[in-house]
Write a protein that holds these residues in place. Structure first.
Motif, short mmCIF file in Angstrom:
data_model
loop_
_atom_site.label_atom_id
_atom_site.label_comp_id
_atom_site.label_asym_id
_atom_site.label_seq_id
_atom_site.Cartn_x
_atom_site.Cartn_y
_atom_site.Cartn_z
N VAL A 74 71.31 30.68 14.24
CA VAL A 74 70.63 31.80 14.59
C VAL A 74 69.57 31.90 13.67
N ARG A 75 68.29 32.22 14.22
CA ARG A 75 67.23 32.65 13.26
C ARG A 75 67.01 34.09 13.32
N PHE A 76 67.47 34.84 12.29
CA PHE A 76 67.14 36.41 12.33
C PHE A 76 65.76 36.62 11.86
N VAL A 77 64.92 37.32 12.58
CA VAL A 77 63.60 37.67 11.80
C VAL A 77 63.99 39.08 11.70
N VAL A 78 64.03 39.38 10.50
CA VAL A 78 63.99 40.82 9.75
C VAL A 78 62.85 41.45 9.40
N LYS A 79 62.55 42.62 10.12
CA LYS A 79 61.36 43.42 9.94
C LYS A 79 61.87 44.73 8.99
N MET A 88 68.63 42.24 4.01
CA MET A 88 69.86 41.87 4.85
C MET A 88 70.37 40.79 4.12
N VAL A 89 71.88 41.00 3.80
CA VAL A 89 72.63 40.03 3.26
C VAL A 89 73.89 40.01 4.06
N THR A 118 65.05 39.55 1.22
CA THR A 118 64.49 40.85 0.77
C THR A 118 63.31 41.09 1.12
N VAL A 119 62.94 42.33 1.72
CA VAL A 119 61.67 42.48 2.55
C VAL A 119 61.07 43.58 2.16
N ALA A 120 59.71 43.47 1.75
CA ALA A 120 58.80 44.60 1.26
C ALA A 120 58.44 45.60 2.43
N PRO A 121 58.10 46.91 2.19
CA PRO A 121 57.79 47.55 3.18
C PRO A 121 56.32 46.90 4.02
N GLY A 122 56.69 47.02 5.54
CA GLY A 122 55.86 46.38 6.18
C GLY A 122 55.92 45.05 6.59
N LYS A 123 56.55 44.40 5.86
CA LYS A 123 56.90 42.73 6.14
C LYS A 123 57.97 42.24 6.68
N ALA A 124 58.10 41.14 7.03
CA ALA A 124 59.14 40.42 7.61
C ALA A 124 59.74 39.22 6.79
N GLY A 125 60.81 39.14 7.06
CA GLY A 125 61.54 37.83 6.68
C GLY A 125 62.21 36.97 7.49
N GLU A 126 63.06 35.95 7.02
CA GLU A 126 63.79 35.25 8.09
C GLU A 126 65.27 34.89 7.24
N ILE A 127 66.18 34.71 8.11
CA ILE A 127 67.58 34.08 7.47
C ILE A 127 67.78 33.15 8.76
#
Length: 174
Positions: A74-79, A88-89, A118-127
């Motif tokens: 699964v690709r988690f797109v974390v906003k 998100m850990v 680890t995601v800064a305010p207003g940004k997104a990252g992935e796991i």
């Protein structure tokens, strides 16, 4: 008298190094993450599904529960829709609690393990993660104060039909 400050500095350095090792998952004794229990880093090309996760300053993940199948990548797109840093850990409840205690002592610690973002305010990252065993995998934000405020969730991994569960030996009768 000159030795006392050197010993104190050495002790502090050892404490910092130990804390950094814990936060990065390299626990004393070389155990690392119990990734067998939670799966393994996934290969992005094999992720057949993307799950959107929102993190807010209400100290909540939305959704806070995700259902996947054993073996699925699964690709988690974390906003981060909030005004403060969130993360998100993925881990076992025990790992997350241990890691959180270290984060409270060293709040500015940065880490880059495949089971976290680890995601800064207003940004997104992935796991991108492959869930290899059936059961419940926890996730949480380990920024100081966030876990205690209830910023946690779970991935429920449904086992394959006929596949043994991780603890299936407990069902055997003697």
């Amino acid at each position: 008298m000159q030795l006392i400050p050197q010993i104190s500095i050495s002790a502090l350095a050892l404490t910092l190094v130990s804390g950094a090792a814990l936060a990065s998952g390299n626990h004393p004794g070389g155990h690392g993450h119990d990734s067998d229990a939670i799966g393994k880093p996934g290969i992005a090309a094999k992720a057949l599904r993307t799950v959107q996760i929102n993190m807010s300053d209400a100290m909540r993940f939305t959704p806070s529960s995700v259902d996947v199948k054993q073996g699925e990548t699964v690709r988690f797109v974390v906003k981060n829709s909030g005004q403060v840093k969130h993360e998100m850990v993925l881990g076992t409840e025990k790992e997350l609690k241990e890691h959180y205690e270290v984060m409270k002592k060293f709040p500015e610690m940065e880490h880059a393990d495949p089971n976290m973002v680890t995601v800064a305010p207003g940004k997104a990252g992935e796991i991108v993660w492959q869930f290899t065993k059936a059961g419940k995998i926890d996730f949480a934000c380990l920024q100081p104060g966030h876990y205690d405020a209830g910023m946690k969730g779970a991935v429920n991994v449904a086992g394959k039909v006929g596949a043994p569960k991780a603890d299936s030996h407990a069902d055997h009768k003697h």
